[in-house]
Design a protein around this motif. Structure first.
Motif, PDB file in Angstrom:
ATOM      1  N   ARG A  97      54.831  33.063  28.158  1.00  0.00           N
ATOM      2  CA  ARG A  97      54.597  34.454  28.553  1.00  0.00           C
ATOM      3  C   ARG A  97      53.295  34.587  29.342  1.00  0.00           C
ATOM      4  NH1 ARG A  97      58.842  33.713  26.923  1.00  0.00           N
ATOM      5  NH2 ARG A  97      60.141  34.992  25.547  1.00  0.00           N
ATOM      6  N   LEU A  98      52.262  33.878  28.905  1.00  0.00           N
ATOM      7  CA  LEU A  98      50.988  33.940  29.623  1.00  0.00           C
ATOM      8  C   LEU A  98      51.122  33.339  31.020  1.00  0.00           C
ATOM      9  CD1 LEU A  98      48.450  33.044  26.794  1.00  0.00           C
ATOM     10  CD2 LEU A  98      48.763  35.272  27.909  1.00  0.00           C
ATOM     11  N   LEU A  99      51.909  32.270  31.144  1.00  0.00           N
ATOM     12  CA  LEU A  99      52.138  31.684  32.468  1.00  0.00           C
ATOM     13  C   LEU A  99      52.900  32.648  33.376  1.00  0.00           C
ATOM     14  CD1 LEU A  99      52.964  27.934  31.789  1.00  0.00           C
ATOM     15  CD2 LEU A  99      51.140  28.813  33.230  1.00  0.00           C
ATOM     16  N   ASP A 100      53.850  33.390  32.792  1.00  0.00           N
ATOM     17  CA  ASP A 100      54.559  34.400  33.580  1.00  0.00           C
ATOM     18  C   ASP A 100      53.578  35.446  34.101  1.00  0.00           C
ATOM     19  OD1 ASP A 100      56.999  33.198  33.202  1.00  0.00           O
ATOM     20  OD2 ASP A 100      57.584  34.485  31.529  1.00  0.00           O
ATOM     21  N   LEU A 101      52.697  35.937  33.227  1.00  0.00           N
ATOM     22  CA  LEU A 101      51.697  36.914  33.644  1.00  0.00           C
ATOM     23  C   LEU A 101      50.788  36.337  34.721  1.00  0.00           C
ATOM     24  CD1 LEU A 101      50.566  38.545  30.268  1.00  0.00           C
ATOM     25  CD2 LEU A 101      51.655  39.704  32.188  1.00  0.00           C
ATOM     26  N   LEU A 102      50.389  35.083  34.520  1.00  0.00           N
ATOM     27  CA  LEU A 102      49.515  34.421  35.484  1.00  0.00           C
ATOM     28  C   LEU A 102      50.170  34.371  36.860  1.00  0.00           C
ATOM     29  CD1 LEU A 102      46.781  32.761  35.471  1.00  0.00           C
ATOM     30  CD2 LEU A 102      48.222  30.747  35.243  1.00  0.00           C
ATOM     31  N   ILE A 118      50.455  36.157  42.474  1.00  0.00           N
ATOM     32  CA  ILE A 118      51.208  36.571  43.665  1.00  0.00           C
ATOM     33  C   ILE A 118      50.741  37.942  44.125  1.00  0.00           C
ATOM     34  CG2 ILE A 118      53.493  37.293  44.477  1.00  0.00           C
ATOM     35  CD1 ILE A 118      54.692  35.022  42.891  1.00  0.00           C
ATOM     36  N   ARG A 119      50.550  38.861  43.187  1.00  0.00           N
ATOM     37  CA  ARG A 119      50.091  40.208  43.554  1.00  0.00           C
ATOM     38  C   ARG A 119      48.725  40.153  44.231  1.00  0.00           C
ATOM     39  NH1 ARG A 119      49.586  44.569  38.820  1.00  0.00           N
ATOM     40  NH2 ARG A 119      47.641  43.431  38.411  1.00  0.00           N
ATOM     41  N   SER A 120      47.829  39.341  43.682  1.00  0.00           N
ATOM     42  CA  SER A 120      46.491  39.229  44.256  1.00  0.00           C
ATOM     43  C   SER A 120      46.533  38.628  45.651  1.00  0.00           C
ATOM     44  CB  SER A 120      45.612  38.378  43.340  1.00  0.00           C
ATOM     45  OG  SER A 120      44.333  38.181  43.893  1.00  0.00           O
ATOM     46  N   GLU A 121      47.353  37.590  45.836  1.00  0.00           N
ATOM     47  CA  GLU A 121      47.429  36.941  47.149  1.00  0.00           C
ATOM     48  C   GLU A 121      48.036  37.870  48.186  1.00  0.00           C
ATOM     49  OE1 GLU A 121      47.326  34.425  50.358  1.00  0.00           O
ATOM     50  OE2 GLU A 121      46.195  34.393  48.488  1.00  0.00           O
ATOM     51  N   PHE A 122      49.087  38.586  47.818  1.00  0.00           N
ATOM     52  CA  PHE A 122      49.709  39.514  48.763  1.00  0.00           C
ATOM     53  C   PHE A 122      48.753  40.651  49.127  1.00  0.00           C
ATOM     54  CE2 PHE A 122      54.536  38.755  47.912  1.00  0.00           C
ATOM     55  CZ  PHE A 122      54.389  37.460  48.387  1.00  0.00           C
ATOM     56  N   ARG A 123      47.980  41.095  48.156  1.00  0.00           N
ATOM     57  CA  ARG A 123      47.070  42.206  48.405  1.00  0.00           C
ATOM     58  C   ARG A 123      45.963  41.825  49.380  1.00  0.00           C
ATOM     59  NH1 ARG A 123      46.114  43.818  43.245  1.00  0.00           N
ATOM     60  NH2 ARG A 123      44.402  42.333  43.039  1.00  0.00           N
ATOM     61  N   ARG A 124      45.526  40.588  49.291  1.00  0.00           N
ATOM     62  CA  ARG A 124      44.376  40.187  50.104  1.00  0.00           C
ATOM     63  C   ARG A 124      44.773  39.359  51.326  1.00  0.00           C
ATOM     64  NH1 ARG A 124      41.422  34.985  47.184  1.00  0.00           N
ATOM     65  NH2 ARG A 124      43.109  33.511  47.591  1.00  0.00           N
ATOM     66  N   LEU A 136      39.315  22.083  41.426  1.00  0.00           N
ATOM     67  CA  LEU A 136      39.874  22.856  40.323  1.00  0.00           C
ATOM     68  C   LEU A 136      38.793  23.025  39.265  1.00  0.00           C
ATOM     69  CD1 LEU A 136      43.295  20.974  39.921  1.00  0.00           C
ATOM     70  CD2 LEU A 136      42.803  22.960  41.356  1.00  0.00           C
ATOM     71  N   ILE A 137      38.433  24.273  38.993  1.00  0.00           N
ATOM     72  CA  ILE A 137      37.380  24.544  38.019  1.00  0.00           C
ATOM     73  C   ILE A 137      37.857  25.628  37.061  1.00  0.00           C
ATOM     74  CG2 ILE A 137      35.499  23.861  39.569  1.00  0.00           C
ATOM     75  CD1 ILE A 137      35.046  26.825  40.153  1.00  0.00           C
ATOM     76  N   PRO A 138      37.291  25.679  35.867  1.00  0.00           N
ATOM     77  CA  PRO A 138      37.680  26.742  34.927  1.00  0.00           C
ATOM     78  C   PRO A 138      37.464  28.125  35.537  1.00  0.00           C
ATOM     79  CG  PRO A 138      36.408  25.050  33.798  1.00  0.00           C
ATOM     80  CD  PRO A 138      36.329  24.730  35.263  1.00  0.00           C
ATOM     81  N   GLY A 139      38.405  29.023  35.276  1.00  0.00           N
ATOM     82  CA  GLY A 139      38.306  30.373  35.797  1.00  0.00           C
ATOM     83  C   GLY A 139      39.057  30.595  37.089  1.00  0.00           C
ATOM     84  N   SER A 140      39.617  29.538  37.655  1.00  0.00           N
ATOM     85  CA  SER A 140      40.396  29.686  38.888  1.00  0.00           C
ATOM     86  C   SER A 140      41.818  29.191  38.647  1.00  0.00           C
ATOM     87  CB  SER A 140      39.761  28.907  40.042  1.00  0.00           C
ATOM     88  OG  SER A 140      39.852  27.511  39.814  1.00  0.00           O
ATOM     89  N   VAL A 141      42.720  29.646  39.505  1.00  0.00           N
ATOM     90  CA  VAL A 141      44.126  29.248  39.440  1.00  0.00           C
ATOM     91  C   VAL A 141      44.541  28.789  40.826  1.00  0.00           C
ATOM     92  CG1 VAL A 141      46.486  30.013  38.982  1.00  0.00           C
ATOM     93  CG2 VAL A 141      44.595  30.974  37.673  1.00  0.00           C
ATOM     94  N   THR A 142      45.260  27.671  40.896  1.00  0.00           N
ATOM     95  CA  THR A 142      45.746  27.170  42.180  1.00  0.00           C
ATOM     96  C   THR A 142      47.266  27.099  42.154  1.00  0.00           C
ATOM     97  OG1 THR A 142      43.736  25.879  42.583  1.00  0.00           O
ATOM     98  CG2 THR A 142      45.697  25.246  43.807  1.00  0.00           C
ATOM     99  N   THR A 197      44.293  29.267  46.147  1.00  0.00           N
ATOM    100  CA  THR A 197      43.345  29.191  45.045  1.00  0.00           C
ATOM    101  C   THR A 197      42.761  30.572  44.807  1.00  0.00           C
ATOM    102  OG1 THR A 197      42.794  26.866  45.444  1.00  0.00           O
ATOM    103  CG2 THR A 197      41.217  28.158  44.176  1.00  0.00           C
ATOM    104  N   LEU A 198      42.875  31.039  43.581  1.00  0.00           N
ATOM    105  CA  LEU A 198      42.399  32.364  43.219  1.00  0.00           C
ATOM    106  C   LEU A 198      41.299  32.243  42.183  1.00  0.00           C
ATOM    107  CD1 LEU A 198      45.899  34.024  42.799  1.00  0.00           C
ATOM    108  CD2 LEU A 198      44.358  34.315  44.733  1.00  0.00           C
ATOM    109  N   SER A 199      40.161  32.840  42.474  1.00  0.00           N
ATOM    110  CA  SER A 199      39.059  32.906  41.526  1.00  0.00           C
ATOM    111  C   SER A 199      38.895  34.362  41.124  1.00  0.00           C
ATOM    112  CB  SER A 199      37.764  32.379  42.150  1.00  0.00           C
ATOM    113  OG  SER A 199      37.914  31.010  42.475  1.00  0.00           O
ATOM    114  N   ALA A 200      39.074  34.657  39.845  1.00  0.00           N
ATOM    115  CA  ALA A 200      39.101  36.038  39.396  1.00  0.00           C
ATOM    116  C   ALA A 200      37.696  36.587  39.212  1.00  0.00           C
ATOM    117  CB  ALA A 200      39.871  36.137  38.083  1.00  0.00           C
TER     118      ALA A 200
END
Length: 312
Positions: free
Chosen positions: A165-170, A175-181, A60-66, A132-135
């Protein structure tokens, strides 16, 4: 409304538990499998996340979401295999941790989400156990993580609302990113992007109560009846009418769980001419009449509320 939006709105995801933690090594936290979906991001420093199965460790590193889908226990700590405490003991031990600018400290954010009913369950089932998503620099996900990091630096009025609200956006962006890829994206998600199928799927989801026929759906899609039925089955693994029936049953189950609507009202909302027709269809699919099914589900939900709590 596109199909992913429709599913997310119907799933009614809620930030049931939220925690921002500053921890100095050694530290470790155990999170139970009863949490439907956990969201973890490190704001400063680094940590590790793992399951009980070998080879599951991710950094887990800054800039990524798991994201971690529920069903199994998972652990986060300053190093892989660190001793992990239950949430209450962890909070007690790290309540007086040093300031967030301590160079030895890790600052991390945990959100635990609940989803309503089978629509939400279907979204979760389509995700891998750990994502794990790294933007990228131009990805909105990175901007949300940056906003989260800034918001967590100091306490401000209405901060909890901003963070929720930010967590909702996150969550939506992840989910959108994972489904897309991802190869695990639901069949309906991939089919919705097909111009031969998207309009018909949209129509069924927007108005499940309409008495749709295959010729009518084929006309919406601009195909012959035979071609539409063939393409639909190839993409979704079932006939159009079967898909529509399954979607109606999914909506019916969620109404029975969450609402106090009468069977006549639910029947009308999901496309059955009478409560008797609805009850017969429901019994064919589930083995029990809808009233019996509703009572059993609500008793089970009450028991779960008494015995499980994420406790972040």
């Amino acid at each position: 409304m596109d199909l992913l939006s429709d599913h997310l709105v119907r799933a009614r995801a809620t930030g049931a538990v939220f925690a921002r933690t500053v921890a100095e090594p050694p530290w470790g936290l155990r999170l139970g499998g009863s949490i439907q979906l956990s969201v973890h991001t490190v704001v400063r420093g680094r940590g590790y996340l793992w399951l009980d199965t070998p080879g599951s460790t991710v950094e887990l590193i800054p800039g990524s979401v798991t994201l971690v889908r529920g069903g199994v226990n998972h652990y986060i700590g300053h190093e892989p295999g660190a001793e992990c405490l239950e949430p209450e003991e962890f909070r007690a031990r790290h309540t007086h941790a040093g300031p967030a600018d301590n160079p030895r400290a890790t600052v991390f954010l945990c959100g635990a989400y609940r989803f309503s009913g089978d629509v939400g369950g279907g979204l979760l089932d389509a995700l891998p156990q750990i994502v794990t998503l790294s933007a990228a620099d131009d990805d909105p996900l990175r901007e949300v993580i940056t906003l989260l990091s800034r918001e967590l630096v100091r306490a401000e009025p209405a901060q909890q609302i901003v963070l929720d609200r930010l967590l909702d956006l996150l969550l939506v962006l992840a989910i959108r990113s994972e489904f897309r890829r991802g190869a695990t994206a639901p069949r309906w998600y991939r089919a919705a992007a097909d111009p031969r199928l998207g309009p018909a799927l949209q129509a069924m989801h927007e108005n499940a109560a309409h008495p749709w026929t295959v010729p009518e759906l084929a006309e919406i899609s601009g195909l012959s009846r035979a071609a539409f039925a063939r393409v639909f089955r190839e993409a979704l693994g079932q006939a159009p009418v079967q898909y529509l029936t399954e979607w109606r049953m999914t909506l019916a189950r969620d109404h029975l769980r969450a609402d106090d609507l009468s069977l006549a009202q639910i029947a009308d909302m999901v496309g059955y001419s009478s409560p008797f027709a609805f009850a017969a269809a429901f019994r064919r699919h589930h083995g029990d009449p809808p009233g019996t099914w509703r009572h059993r589900e609500r008793v089970a939900a009450g028991a779960r509320m008494l015995t499980t709590h994420p406790g972040l």
